[in-house]
Design an enzyme around this catalytic site. Structure first.
Site, mmCIF file in Angstrom:
data_model
loop_
_atom_site.group_PDB
_atom_site.id
_atom_site.type_symbol
_atom_site.label_atom_id
_atom_site.label_comp_id
_atom_site.label_asym_id
_atom_site.label_seq_id
_atom_site.Cartn_x
_atom_site.Cartn_y
_atom_site.Cartn_z
ATOM 1 N N ARG A 1 0.855 -1.182 0.000
ATOM 2 C CA ARG A 1 0.000 0.000 0.000
ATOM 3 C C ARG A 1 0.893 1.235 0.000
ATOM 4 N NH1 ARG A 1 -4.400 -2.012 3.443
ATOM 5 N NH2 ARG A 1 -4.789 -4.128 2.656
ATOM 6 N N GLN B 1 -0.301 -10.105 5.765
ATOM 7 C CA GLN B 1 -1.538 -10.298 6.517
ATOM 8 C C GLN B 1 -1.766 -11.781 6.784
ATOM 9 O OE1 GLN B 1 -4.145 -8.246 3.645
ATOM 10 N NE2 GLN B 1 -4.690 -6.852 5.294
ATOM 11 N N ASP C 1 -4.239 -13.550 6.420
ATOM 12 C CA ASP C 1 -5.518 -13.364 5.750
ATOM 13 C C ASP C 1 -6.206 -14.706 5.521
ATOM 14 O OD1 ASP C 1 -7.252 -11.489 4.854
ATOM 15 O OD2 ASP C 1 -5.997 -10.773 3.207
ATOM 16 N N HIS D 1 -10.188 -16.225 3.852
ATOM 17 C CA HIS D 1 -11.514 -15.932 3.300
ATOM 18 C C HIS D 1 -12.320 -17.214 3.306
ATOM 19 C CE1 HIS D 1 -8.932 -12.664 1.867
ATOM 20 N NE2 HIS D 1 -10.007 -11.939 2.102
ATOM 21 N N HIS E 1 -14.308 -12.339 5.495
ATOM 22 C CA HIS E 1 -12.896 -11.944 5.486
ATOM 23 C C HIS E 1 -12.442 -11.909 6.946
ATOM 24 C CE1 HIS E 1 -13.279 -9.810 1.394
ATOM 25 N NE2 HIS E 1 -14.528 -10.066 1.748
#
Length: 649
Positions: A370, A388, A390, A392, A521
């Site tokens: 980012r 992350q 992360d 899902h 998420h």
């Protein structure tokens, strides 16, 4: 006109009455003790006209902390006056000093100056001394309304005030506040007089600040101060500041050799050193174990993606300012991956799915990029490249609540494991008036209701934050308070009906028809980098044994004990414990000191007696200080350390 008192009684007053008028109408003692007031919940001073029909509460010297924004603002004016007197004593005219804005902020205030010569840090105690003298003069604050022409005439020498005045609407009242001979453009509110201001304040620092935050404008000198209602509060605040410096993850990261940021590599792109890599891998392994137990499947996705992927998801449109520019490759455009979720959607879409296949839980420690402005970068807590934890989850509607609650349970477990027990739960919902969001209103309402029902089912206290949702769905954020009382938003869980719609993913239902899955998420750590930075400060670098990059230091008293120390190290190493031997020529106390500075949690000291009995003397770092044990059987200690590592105690 009239106002409503806290007991519900109505108090009749003359038109244009102030809070001071209200206090005097109630009684002279109250008027003498009053410091400020609230009108319809807003903090006001005693001099400002009250709205007709307002519900008011008077703030007195019994509860001065309730008026903290007022006394901080007033102290800012006192400081500004003191700076004027300081430069006058140096021979400068009043016109030589020009002033920008000076608002109150959390814990204090700041004031911007354009000065004939810069203030130095060593000048601040003298400014403080003049401030205390001004407080001792007990100068009343007075308020008056003026026309725009009068306002401009007051500051013919000051381009900053003139610019502010010119920018005010013609139909808006312009107010001046004055104490002694110091006059300033100000909307207020303020304390009644300087003599009633608390003496528990301190000028902290100076810095440069562009006028109105625009780098094309002149740089002004900003002076910061802090203030509290009592000296005890100020002392506690200053202690916390010193403690924050001691715990600063950038400082400890350097001292403990955890990470570095090299300008040749790039700003905001941390390099993990060997010790930091161990720490990172321990965090990753902990999360992988938890995910394995809960049926997650690991995936790996590339660090770049076709721009059309992020156009389809909506990330490019909604967050283009926070992303790096696209890269042209063979007549296509690619971009550094800002989010993992679109990649996981495409993995889900890589083959047909049946209702029997769901839930599908895809997890990845995925690195994303980012764009952050240089001035916002901060060690590990604000970076441009981060990983992350992360995942899902693609679920059927009947599975949503169970899966959401399991993710909630996982995130709470993560925080408790690291001693982060003070947690706020914040539900971020959509702001209907914003164009930030995508998708159907019905689905938004459904998703928001499902999050709230799940949180209420397990009895968690929560607040609702309108406008805090992700662009594709509402979320539950975990706001954690660390040992310094600072709040951090860490884990997040989001319910998403929209990305499955945008990517047109389906599963075949029991009825043979296509149905749309719902996405969850989740990222309990959030960013590994940010979580590690917070963790370093939370523990002050004193990590528990299982997490510490360097777990055991074996310290032989003399060279003849080196062989025994090495034997113990090898046994611990074989069992997976990170053990080292300090076989340097330093004296034992120097070796202990070196291990202490490196914050190694367990030190084993071995000499003749220990070698003969296959024992060790143990010195451990604990939150309470140090714990020492002599004559401990090595095999017993090894079993104890292995159990502590296994249970992550």
């Amino acid at each position: 006109m009239h106002v409503i008192l806290p007991d519900g009684k109505q108090l009749d007053l003359q038109p244009g009455a102030t809070a001071l008028d209200a206090a005097q109408a109630i009684g002279p003692r109250l008027a003498q003790d009053a410091l400020a007031a609230t009108a319809n919940g807003d903090l006001v001073d005693l001099l400002s006209p009250l709205p007709d029909g307002a519900s008011i509460t008077l703030i007195t010297k019994k509860n001065p902390a309730d008026a903290a924004p007022l006394f901080r603002h007033s102290l800012g004016h006192v400081m500004s006056m003191a700076v004027g007197e300081y430069y006058k004593a140096k021979g400068y005219s009043a016109d030589a000093i020009k002033r920008g804005v000076g608002p109150y902020i959390e814990s204090g205030w700041y004031q911007d100056f354009d000065l004939p010569e810069p203030l130095k840090e060593e000048d601040l105690p003298e400014i403080e001394k003049i401030m205390r003298d001004i407080i001792g003069r007990n100068l009343p604050f007075s308020r008056r309304e003026v026309s725009k022409a009068e306002a401009l005439a007051q500051f013919p020498h000051d381009p900053y005030k003139a610019e502010l005045i010119q920018g005010l609407p013609d139909d808006e009242a312009i107010t001046f506040y004055q104490q002694g001979d110091y006059v300033d453009l100000c909307a207020g509110p303020h304390f009644p007089s300087t003599g009633r201001l608390p003496q528990s304040f301190k000028l902290m620092s100076t810095s440069g600040a562009y006028w109105r935050g625009n780098e094309k404008n002149p740089i002004l000198q900003r002076v910061y101060g802090v203030a509290f209602a009592t000296q005890k509060e100020l002392d506690e605040y200053l202690f916390q500041l010193e403690e924050a410096k001691r715990r600063d993850h950038r400082k400890l990261g350097r001292e403990l050799e955890l990470f570095t940021i090299d300008p040749l590599v790039g700003k905001g792109l941390p390099l993990w050193l060997p010790n930091g890599t161990v720490l990172r891998e321990e965090l990753t392994n902990f999360m992988k174990e938890q995910q394995f137990q809960r049926g997650y499947q690991g995936v790996v996705t590339p660090n770049i993606g076709n721009l059309d992927l992020y156009r389809t998801s909506g990330h490019y449109e909604k967050y283009s300012d926070g992303q790096f520019r696209p890269i042209e490759v063979d007549d296509e455009e690619y971009m550094l991956k800002p989010m993992n979720c679109p990649h996981h959607v495409r993995i889900y879409a890589s083959k047909p799915r049946s209702y029997r296949d769901l839930p599908v839980r895809l997890a990845e420690f995925g690195t994303v990029y980012r764009y952050e402005q240089s001035g916002e970068l901060n060690g590990l807590t604000r970076v441009r490249g981060f990983t992350q934890d992360d995942a899902h989850l693609f679920v059927r509607p009947d599975q949503l609540k169970k899966e959401f609650l399991d993710v909630l349970d996982l995130t709470v477990l993560v925080l408790k494991t690291f001693g982060m027990n003070e947690v706020r739960f914040r539900v971020g919902t959509r702001d209907p008036g914003s164009d930030k969001y995508v998708g159907d209103e019905v689905n938004w309402t459904l998703a928001e209701r499902q999050i709230i029902e799940a949180v209420e089912e397990v009895g968690l206290p929560y607040t609702i934050e309108p406008g805090d949702a992700a662009f594709y769905g509402p979320k539950l954020d975990f706001v954690v308070k660390d040992v310094l009382g600072r709040e951090w938003q860490l884990g997040t869980i989001q319910v998403d009906y929209n990305l499955p719609e945008r990517f047109d993913i389906t599963y075949v239902g029991e009825d043979g028809a296509d149905h749309r899955p719902i996405m969850i998420h989740r990222a309990p750590f959030g960013s590994i980098e940010r979580f590690t930075g917070i963790l370093i400060e939370h523990y002050a670098g004193d990590f528990p044994l299982w997490l510490a990059p360097r777990q055991v230091m074996i310290i032989p008293i003399a060279d003849r004990h080196n062989e025994y120390a090495e034997q113990l190290r090898a046994e611990l190493h074989t069992q997976g414990l990170r053990a080292e031997v300090d076989d340097s020529s330093n004296r034992m106390q120097a070796k202990v000191r070196t291990a202490e500075l490196s914050k190694i949690p367990v030190m084993l000291i071995v000499g003749d007696k220990e070698q003969e009995a296959r024992e060790v003397s143990v010195r451990e770092r604990t939150p309470e200080g140090h714990r020492e044990r002599k004559g401990v059987k090595f095999d017993d200690l090894k079993a104890e350390l292995l159990e502590r590592r296994r249970t992550r105690a």
